[in-house]
Scaffold this motif. Structure first.
Motif, PDB file in Angstrom:
ATOM      1  N   MET A   1       0.839  -1.167   0.000  1.00  0.00           N
ATOM      2  CA  MET A   1       0.000   0.000   0.000  1.00  0.00           C
ATOM      3  C   MET A   1       0.890   1.238   0.000  1.00  0.00           C
ATOM      4  SD  MET A   1      -3.385  -0.010   2.330  1.00  0.00           S
ATOM      5  CE  MET A   1      -3.117  -1.425   3.350  1.00  0.00           C
ATOM      6  N   GLU A   2       0.587   2.135  -0.871  1.00  0.00           N
ATOM      7  CA  GLU A   2       1.316   3.400  -0.960  1.00  0.00           C
ATOM      8  C   GLU A   2       0.324   4.535  -0.747  1.00  0.00           C
ATOM      9  OE1 GLU A   2       4.613   4.154  -1.775  1.00  0.00           O
ATOM     10  OE2 GLU A   2       5.091   2.045  -1.527  1.00  0.00           O
ATOM     11  N   PHE A   3       0.811   5.588  -0.118  1.00  0.00           N
ATOM     12  CA  PHE A   3      -0.030   6.756   0.125  1.00  0.00           C
ATOM     13  C   PHE A   3       0.577   7.970  -0.557  1.00  0.00           C
ATOM     14  CE2 PHE A   3      -0.953   3.885   3.599  1.00  0.00           C
ATOM     15  CZ  PHE A   3      -2.344   3.920   3.632  1.00  0.00           C
ATOM     16  N   CYS A   4      -0.269   8.889  -0.967  1.00  0.00           N
ATOM     17  CA  CYS A   4       0.156  10.115  -1.633  1.00  0.00           C
ATOM     18  C   CYS A   4       0.928  10.990  -0.644  1.00  0.00           C
ATOM     19  CB  CYS A   4      -1.057  10.864  -2.175  1.00  0.00           C
ATOM     20  SG  CYS A   4      -0.639  12.400  -3.015  1.00  0.00           S
ATOM     21  N   PRO A   5       2.159  11.437  -1.022  1.00  0.00           N
ATOM     22  CA  PRO A   5       2.929  12.266  -0.108  1.00  0.00           C
ATOM     23  C   PRO A   5       2.365  13.678   0.048  1.00  0.00           C
ATOM     24  CG  PRO A   5       4.124  11.972  -2.145  1.00  0.00           C
ATOM     25  CD  PRO A   5       2.907  11.111  -2.227  1.00  0.00           C
TER      26      PRO A   5
ATOM     27  N   PHE B   1      -1.109   6.325  -8.979  1.00  0.00           N
ATOM     28  CA  PHE B   1      -1.579   7.702  -9.126  1.00  0.00           C
ATOM     29  C   PHE B   1      -2.561   8.028  -8.021  1.00  0.00           C
ATOM     30  CE2 PHE B   1      -4.781   5.241 -11.271  1.00  0.00           C
ATOM     31  CZ  PHE B   1      -5.967   5.911 -11.032  1.00  0.00           C
ATOM     32  N   CYS B   2      -2.634   9.312  -7.702  1.00  0.00           N
ATOM     33  CA  CYS B   2      -3.541   9.790  -6.670  1.00  0.00           C
ATOM     34  C   CYS B   2      -4.859  10.178  -7.329  1.00  0.00           C
ATOM     35  CB  CYS B   2      -2.936  10.985  -5.943  1.00  0.00           C
ATOM     36  SG  CYS B   2      -3.985  11.591  -4.602  1.00  0.00           S
TER      37      CYS B   2
ATOM     38  N   MET C   1      -3.890  10.504   0.452  1.00  0.00           N
ATOM     39  CA  MET C   1      -4.861   9.550  -0.095  1.00  0.00           C
ATOM     40  C   MET C   1      -4.159   8.245  -0.463  1.00  0.00           C
ATOM     41  SD  MET C   1      -8.091  10.025  -0.433  1.00  0.00           S
ATOM     42  CE  MET C   1      -9.155   9.296  -1.609  1.00  0.00           C
ATOM     43  N   LEU C   2      -4.902   7.155  -0.469  1.00  0.00           N
ATOM     44  CA  LEU C   2      -4.378   5.865  -0.905  1.00  0.00           C
ATOM     45  C   LEU C   2      -4.186   5.908  -2.417  1.00  0.00           C
ATOM     46  CD1 LEU C   2      -3.715   2.922  -0.089  1.00  0.00           C
ATOM     47  CD2 LEU C   2      -6.088   2.377  -0.614  1.00  0.00           C
ATOM     48  N   LEU C   3      -2.966   5.576  -2.878  1.00  0.00           N
ATOM     49  CA  LEU C   3      -2.688   5.607  -4.313  1.00  0.00           C
ATOM     50  C   LEU C   3      -3.334   4.413  -4.999  1.00  0.00           C
ATOM     51  CD1 LEU C   3       1.079   6.618  -4.344  1.00  0.00           C
ATOM     52  CD2 LEU C   3      -0.900   8.076  -4.746  1.00  0.00           C
ATOM     53  N   GLN C   4      -3.773   4.628  -6.224  1.00  0.00           N
ATOM     54  CA  GLN C   4      -4.373   3.559  -7.022  1.00  0.00           C
ATOM     55  C   GLN C   4      -3.358   3.090  -8.056  1.00  0.00           C
ATOM     56  OE1 GLN C   4      -8.070   4.984  -8.641  1.00  0.00           O
ATOM     57  NE2 GLN C   4      -9.043   5.096  -6.625  1.00  0.00           N
ATOM     58  N   TYR C   5      -3.497   1.844  -8.479  1.00  0.00           N
ATOM     59  CA  TYR C   5      -2.576   1.241  -9.428  1.00  0.00           C
ATOM     60  C   TYR C   5      -3.145   1.335 -10.830  1.00  0.00           C
ATOM     61  CZ  TYR C   5       0.135  -2.369 -11.788  1.00  0.00           C
ATOM     62  OH  TYR C   5       0.935  -3.052 -12.665  1.00  0.00           O
ATOM     63  N   GLU C   6      -2.302   1.704 -11.795  1.00  0.00           N
ATOM     64  CA  GLU C   6      -2.713   1.756 -13.194  1.00  0.00           C
ATOM     65  C   GLU C   6      -1.820   0.809 -13.981  1.00  0.00           C
ATOM     66  OE1 GLU C   6      -4.070   5.327 -15.900  1.00  0.00           O
ATOM     67  OE2 GLU C   6      -1.892   5.289 -15.725  1.00  0.00           O
ATOM     68  N   MET C   7      -2.424  -0.117 -14.712  1.00  0.00           N
ATOM     69  CA  MET C   7      -1.686  -1.108 -15.493  1.00  0.00           C
ATOM     70  C   MET C   7      -0.896  -0.419 -16.615  1.00  0.00           C
ATOM     71  SD  MET C   7      -2.593  -4.260 -14.443  1.00  0.00           S
ATOM     72  CE  MET C   7      -2.415  -5.313 -15.840  1.00  0.00           C
ATOM     73  N   PRO C   8       0.224  -1.017 -17.061  1.00  0.00           N
ATOM     74  CA  PRO C   8       0.949  -0.441 -18.189  1.00  0.00           C
ATOM     75  C   PRO C   8       0.127  -0.584 -19.473  1.00  0.00           C
ATOM     76  CG  PRO C   8       1.926  -2.528 -17.536  1.00  0.00           C
ATOM     77  CD  PRO C   8       0.865  -2.208 -16.550  1.00  0.00           C
ATOM     78  N   HIS C   9       0.114   0.474 -20.278  1.00  0.00           N
ATOM     79  CA  HIS C   9      -0.596   0.432 -21.559  1.00  0.00           C
ATOM     80  C   HIS C   9      -0.026   1.482 -22.500  1.00  0.00           C
ATOM     81  CE1 HIS C   9      -2.650   3.770 -19.631  1.00  0.00           C
ATOM     82  NE2 HIS C   9      -3.219   4.086 -20.774  1.00  0.00           N
TER      83      HIS C   9
END
Length: 109
Positions: free
Chosen positions: A1-5, A25-26, A9-17
């Motif tokens: 889990m990563e949080f926005c510095p 990303f926040c 907010m809890l960061l969301q994961y975006e798949m590579p495309h």
């Protein structure tokens, strides 16, 4: 889990495309953290298999009681046997049969 510095907010994961690497990303502010450039494998470490010591030695097999059990490998009808409690105490023991001719061991639960 990563949080926005910046906003926490809890960061969301975006798949590579489309050639872009995967990233966090926040959802509330413009903070973006790419994932691929931060991961580097510096050295590949080969896995070494740990040597397992035998519980039953050849001397134990030589002195083990014999019974009539047909070997799956060579068809010989004499085998040494021993029993070991592998599972929990309320389960039956496992019997191992070792062929007196070819030395192949099989187990019977």
């Amino acid at each position: 889990m990563e949080f926005c510095p910046t906003c926490g907010m809890l960061l969301q994961y975006e798949m590579p495309h489309m050639g872009n690497p995967a990233r966090f990303f926040c959802p509330t502010c413009p903070y973006v953290c790419p994932i691929a450039p931060k991961i580097k494998i510096k050295k590949k470490q080969p896995l070494v298999k740990k040597q397992i010591d035998s519980i039953i030695t050849k001397d134990d097999l030589a002195n083990a009681p014999e019974t009539e059990a047909i070997c799956d490998n060579c068809g010989h009808n004499k085998a040494a046997f021993f029993q070991v409690q592998i599972r929990s105490a309320d389960e039956p023991s496992t019997t191992f049969y070792t062929c007196k001719k070819c030395g192949k061991t099989r187990r019977e639960d």
